[in-house]
Scaffold this motif. Structure first.
Motif, PDB file in Angstrom:
ATOM      1  N   GLY A   1       0.838  -1.197   0.000  1.00 61.65           N
ATOM      2  CA  GLY A   1       0.000   0.000   0.000  1.00 61.65           C
ATOM      3  C   GLY A   1       0.871   1.244   0.000  1.00 61.65           C
ATOM      4  O   GLY A   1       2.110   1.154   0.039  1.00 61.65           O
ATOM      5  N   LEU A   2       0.227   2.389  -0.032  1.00 57.31           N
ATOM      6  CA  LEU A   2       0.944   3.672  -0.006  1.00 57.31           C
ATOM      7  C   LEU A   2       0.536   4.457   1.237  1.00 57.31           C
ATOM      8  O   LEU A   2      -0.623   4.840   1.387  1.00 57.31           O
TER       9      LEU A   2
ATOM     10  N   ASP B   1      -3.373   4.711   2.463  1.00 58.10           N
ATOM     11  CA  ASP B   1      -3.556   4.746   3.919  1.00 58.10           C
ATOM     12  C   ASP B   1      -3.385   6.176   4.428  1.00 58.10           C
ATOM     13  O   ASP B   1      -2.330   6.780   4.275  1.00 58.10           O
ATOM     14  N   THR B   2      -4.433   6.708   5.046  1.00 52.43           N
ATOM     15  CA  THR B   2      -4.401   8.049   5.608  1.00 52.43           C
ATOM     16  C   THR B   2      -5.020   8.007   7.008  1.00 52.43           C
ATOM     17  O   THR B   2      -5.232   6.936   7.570  1.00 52.43           O
ATOM     18  N   ALA B   3      -5.256   9.174   7.599  1.00 58.04           N
ATOM     19  CA  ALA B   3      -5.895   9.257   8.923  1.00 58.04           C
ATOM     20  C   ALA B   3      -6.339  10.689   9.156  1.00 58.04           C
ATOM     21  O   ALA B   3      -5.732  11.626   8.619  1.00 58.04           O
ATOM     22  N   ASP B   4      -7.369  10.848   9.983  1.00 61.82           N
ATOM     23  CA  ASP B   4      -7.809  12.221  10.280  1.00 61.82           C
ATOM     24  C   ASP B   4      -6.756  12.975  11.106  1.00 61.82           C
ATOM     25  O   ASP B   4      -6.662  14.197  11.051  1.00 61.82           O
ATOM     26  N   LEU B   5      -5.920  12.237  11.846  1.00 61.61           N
ATOM     27  CA  LEU B   5      -4.839  12.862  12.629  1.00 61.61           C
ATOM     28  C   LEU B   5      -3.880  13.656  11.748  1.00 61.61           C
ATOM     29  O   LEU B   5      -3.377  14.704  12.148  1.00 61.61           O
ATOM     30  N   TYR B   6      -3.602  13.134  10.563  1.00 63.26           N
ATOM     31  CA  TYR B   6      -2.582  13.739   9.713  1.00 63.26           C
ATOM     32  C   TYR B   6      -3.081  15.087   9.203  1.00 63.26           C
ATOM     33  O   TYR B   6      -3.990  15.172   8.396  1.00 63.26           O
ATOM     34  N   GLY B   7      -2.456  16.118   9.690  1.00 60.94           N
ATOM     35  CA  GLY B   7      -2.872  17.492   9.349  1.00 60.94           C
ATOM     36  C   GLY B   7      -3.053  18.337  10.596  1.00 60.94           C
ATOM     37  O   GLY B   7      -2.251  19.200  10.861  1.00 60.94           O
ATOM     38  N   PRO B   8      -4.093  18.135  11.399  1.00 57.67           N
ATOM     39  CA  PRO B   8      -5.193  17.194  11.228  1.00 57.67           C
ATOM     40  C   PRO B   8      -6.098  17.554  10.044  1.00 57.67           C
ATOM     41  O   PRO B   8      -6.221  18.727   9.687  1.00 57.67           O
TER      42      PRO B   8
ATOM     43  N   VAL C   1       1.312  -6.845   4.852  1.00 61.01           N
ATOM     44  CA  VAL C   1       1.134  -5.926   3.728  1.00 61.01           C
ATOM     45  C   VAL C   1       1.778  -4.615   4.159  1.00 61.01           C
ATOM     46  O   VAL C   1       1.246  -3.910   5.016  1.00 61.01           O
ATOM     47  N   PRO C   2       2.962  -4.287   3.623  1.00 60.04           N
ATOM     48  CA  PRO C   2       3.623  -3.051   4.032  1.00 60.04           C
ATOM     49  C   PRO C   2       2.984  -1.839   3.376  1.00 60.04           C
ATOM     50  O   PRO C   2       2.471  -1.921   2.256  1.00 60.04           O
ATOM     51  N   ILE C   3       3.001  -0.716   4.089  1.00 59.72           N
ATOM     52  CA  ILE C   3       2.490   0.539   3.529  1.00 59.72           C
ATOM     53  C   ILE C   3       3.556   1.627   3.669  1.00 59.72           C
ATOM     54  O   ILE C   3       3.364   2.608   4.384  1.00 59.72           O
ATOM     55  N   PRO C   4       4.698   1.458   2.977  1.00 64.01           N
ATOM     56  CA  PRO C   4       5.739   2.480   3.091  1.00 64.01           C
ATOM     57  C   PRO C   4       5.207   3.832   2.653  1.00 64.01           C
ATOM     58  O   PRO C   4       4.482   3.937   1.663  1.00 64.01           O
ATOM     59  N   GLY C   5       5.567   4.846   3.403  1.00 65.81           N
ATOM     60  CA  GLY C   5       5.128   6.195   3.066  1.00 65.81           C
ATOM     61  C   GLY C   5       6.124   6.866   2.147  1.00 65.81           C
ATOM     62  O   GLY C   5       7.336   6.748   2.349  1.00 65.81           O
ATOM     63  N   THR C   6       5.632   7.524   1.133  1.00 60.51           N
ATOM     64  CA  THR C   6       6.502   8.371   0.323  1.00 60.51           C
ATOM     65  C   THR C   6       5.650   9.452  -0.312  1.00 60.51           C
ATOM     66  O   THR C   6       4.439   9.322  -0.422  1.00 60.51           O
ATOM     67  N   LYS C   7       6.314  10.520  -0.690  1.00 59.29           N
ATOM     68  CA  LYS C   7       5.614  11.617  -1.374  1.00 59.29           C
ATOM     69  C   LYS C   7       6.337  11.946  -2.668  1.00 59.29           C
ATOM     70  O   LYS C   7       6.192  13.023  -3.217  1.00 59.29           O
ATOM     71  N   ARG C   8       7.147  10.965  -3.149  1.00 57.47           N
ATOM     72  CA  ARG C   8       7.915  11.173  -4.381  1.00 57.47           C
ATOM     73  C   ARG C   8       7.701  10.012  -5.340  1.00 57.47           C
ATOM     74  O   ARG C   8       7.755   8.843  -4.956  1.00 57.47           O
ATOM     75  N   VAL C   9       7.515  10.373  -6.607  1.00 61.56           N
ATOM     76  CA  VAL C   9       7.217   9.388  -7.645  1.00 61.56           C
ATOM     77  C   VAL C   9       8.309   8.323  -7.738  1.00 61.56           C
ATOM     78  O   VAL C   9       8.029   7.126  -7.803  1.00 61.56           O
ATOM     79  N   LYS C  10       9.577   8.742  -7.704  1.00 60.72           N
ATOM     80  CA  LYS C  10      10.648   7.753  -7.911  1.00 60.72           C
ATOM     81  C   LYS C  10      10.661   6.701  -6.805  1.00 60.72           C
ATOM     82  O   LYS C  10      10.982   5.532  -7.054  1.00 60.72           O
TER      83      LYS C  10
END
Length: 336
Positions: free
Chosen positions: A20-21, A59-66, A282-291
Motif C-alpha cells: 500500500g501507499l 492509507d491516511t488518517a484524520d490525525l494527519y494534518g489534522p 502488507v507493508p504501507i511504506p510512506g513516500t511523497k515522491r514518484v521515484k
C-alpha cells in the motif's frame, strides 16, 4: 494500469495489492513536518503514479494534518474514487475547530462524528477500511467496535481494523465484529509484534497484518548518515532510536543489511519491503515522491530465499536493542 500481485487481507473478503501507499508524510501534523517538507503537487503525482502501477491501496488518517491529509487524498482520487481502496483512521480526538486535543476518543458518538467528517474530507460516501488509530483507555474496546460495526451495517464502511493494540484487545474486539486488519509498526528494526505474540494471534484469528514504517521511518533508505541529517522540524529527532550512540549502532546494522541488498542488485529499502511481504505482512511504506513509489512497488517482485531471510534476521535477531520507537510519552499511549 499494470498489476501488482494481490492478496487477501484477513478473512472477511477484502483483497488488496501486496503493498500500500502510506500518505502521512504528504502533509504536516500540528505544524510539524513528517519526514521533511512535502509538496502537494508532487504528493498527488505520487498517488497517481502508484495507481498506474497497480498501487491503489491508500492509507491516511484524520490525525494527519489534522484533516489536511484526507483532503489531499480527496483531490488525488477525485473522479476515480472507485479505482482506489481507501483506509483511514480515527481516535485522536479533533475538536470542532479542527484542532487536536491530544486525547483519545473511542466513544460511540465520537466514532460516528469522526466517520462523517472523514467521508466529507475524502469526498466519498464510503470508506473501504476504517481503523481505530489508538485505543481509548477510558472507553471499553467493545463499545468502540460496536459503533464501528454499526457503520458497516449502514454501508458507510466496508471493513474495520485496529492500530497498535495488544492480543487481548484484538480478541475482545474480534468477538464484537470481525476485524479485517491490525496495523502496527513493523520492520527489520522493529519486531515487537513478533516478540509480543501479536502476529500469532492475527494468524490464529484470520486477521490481516498491515506493517507501517517498514523502512524504519526512512532509516533503511540509507540516506540519513547522522542524527543531524534529519530536517530541523522533523519529528524523528524526538525518537530515541535515532539519537546519540544508538543511531550509530543501528547504522552498523544497516550497513550489514546493505551488503545483502548489494548482492541482489536492489536497494536496502526494496530488501526491507520484500522481507515484510515474506513475513506475511502488507507493508504501507510512506513516500511523497514518484521515484520512490516506483522503487517500492518494484520490491513486490523481489523473491527472498529461506537462506536470505535467515541471513537478514541474523543481522538483527529478535530481542536486539535498537532503541525505543517513540518518545516515552507517546510510547505510554500504546496498548501493550
Amino acid at each position: 494500469m499494470e498489476s501488482i500481485e494481490k492478496t487477501k487481507l484477513g478473512s472477511q473478503g477484502l483483497v488488496v495489492p501486496l503493498i500500500g501507499l502510506g500518505c502521512m508524510g504528504m502533509t504536516k501534523i500540528a505544524g510539524m513536518d513528517i519526514y521533511g517538507q512535502s509538496d502537494e503537487a508532487e504528493s498527488i503525482a505520487t498517488i497517481h503514479r502508484s495507481l498506474e502501477l497497480g498501487g491503489n491501496f491508500l492509507d491516511t488518517a484524520d490525525l494527519y494534518g489534522p484533516l489536511l491529509n484526507e483532503r489531499l487524498v480527496a483531490k488525488a482520487i477525485k473522479g476515480n474514487r472507485e479505482k482506489y481502496i481507501i483506509a483511514t483512521k480515527f481516535g485522536y480526538e479533533i475538536d470542532d475547530k479542527e484542532q487536536l486535543t491530544w486525547q483519545f476518543n473511542g466513544k460511540t458518538a465520537y466514532v460516528k462524528k469522526a466517520l462523517e467528517r472523514s467521508l466529507k474530507n475524502l469526498g466519498t460516501d464510503y470508506i473501504d477500511l476504517y481503523y481505530l488509530h489508538r485505543l481509548d483507555p477510558n472507553t471499553p474496546i467493545e463499545e468502540t467496535v460496536e459503533a464501528m460495526a454499526q457503520l458497516v451495517k449502514a454501508g458507510k464502511v466496508g471493513y474495520i481494523g485496529l492500530s497498535e493494540v495488544s492480543s487481548a484487545t484484538i480478541r475482545k474486539a474480534h468477538q464484537i465484529h470481525p476485524l479485517t486488519a491490525v496495523q502496527t509498526e513493523y520492520s527489520l528494526f522493529e519486531r515487537g509484534v513478533e516478540e509480543d505474540g501479536i502476529l500469532n494471534t492475527l494468524t490464529e484469528l484470520g486477521i490481516g497484518f498491515i506493517a507501517y514504517s517498514p523502512l524504519g521511518r526512512g532509516f533503511i533508505s540509507g540516506e540519513i548518515k547522522s542524527p543531524d541529517d534529519f530536517p530541523e522540524n522533523d519529528f524523528r529527532r524526538s525518537i530515541p532510536r535515532f539519537q546519540g550512540e544508538q543511531f550509530y549502532k543501528n547504522l552498523d546494522l544497516l550497513n550489514e543489511i546493505q551488503k545483502i541488498a548489494d548482492k541482489k542488485s536492489i536497494t536496502a529499502s526494496q530488501l526491507a519491503i520484500a522481507w515484510t511481504i515474506a513475513k506475511g505482512a502488507v507493508p504501507i511504506p510512506g513516500t511523497k515522491r514518484v521515484k520512490y513509489v516506483e522503487q517500492n512497488i518494484a520490491a513486490t517482485s523481489v523473491a527472498l530465499s529461506e537462506e536470505e531471510l535467515n541471513r537478514l534476521e541474523a543481522i538483527i535477531p529478535l530481542g536486539t536493542i535498537t532503541g525505543d520507537r517513540y518518545d516515552a510519552t507517546t510510547l505510554a499511549t500504546i496498548d501493550r
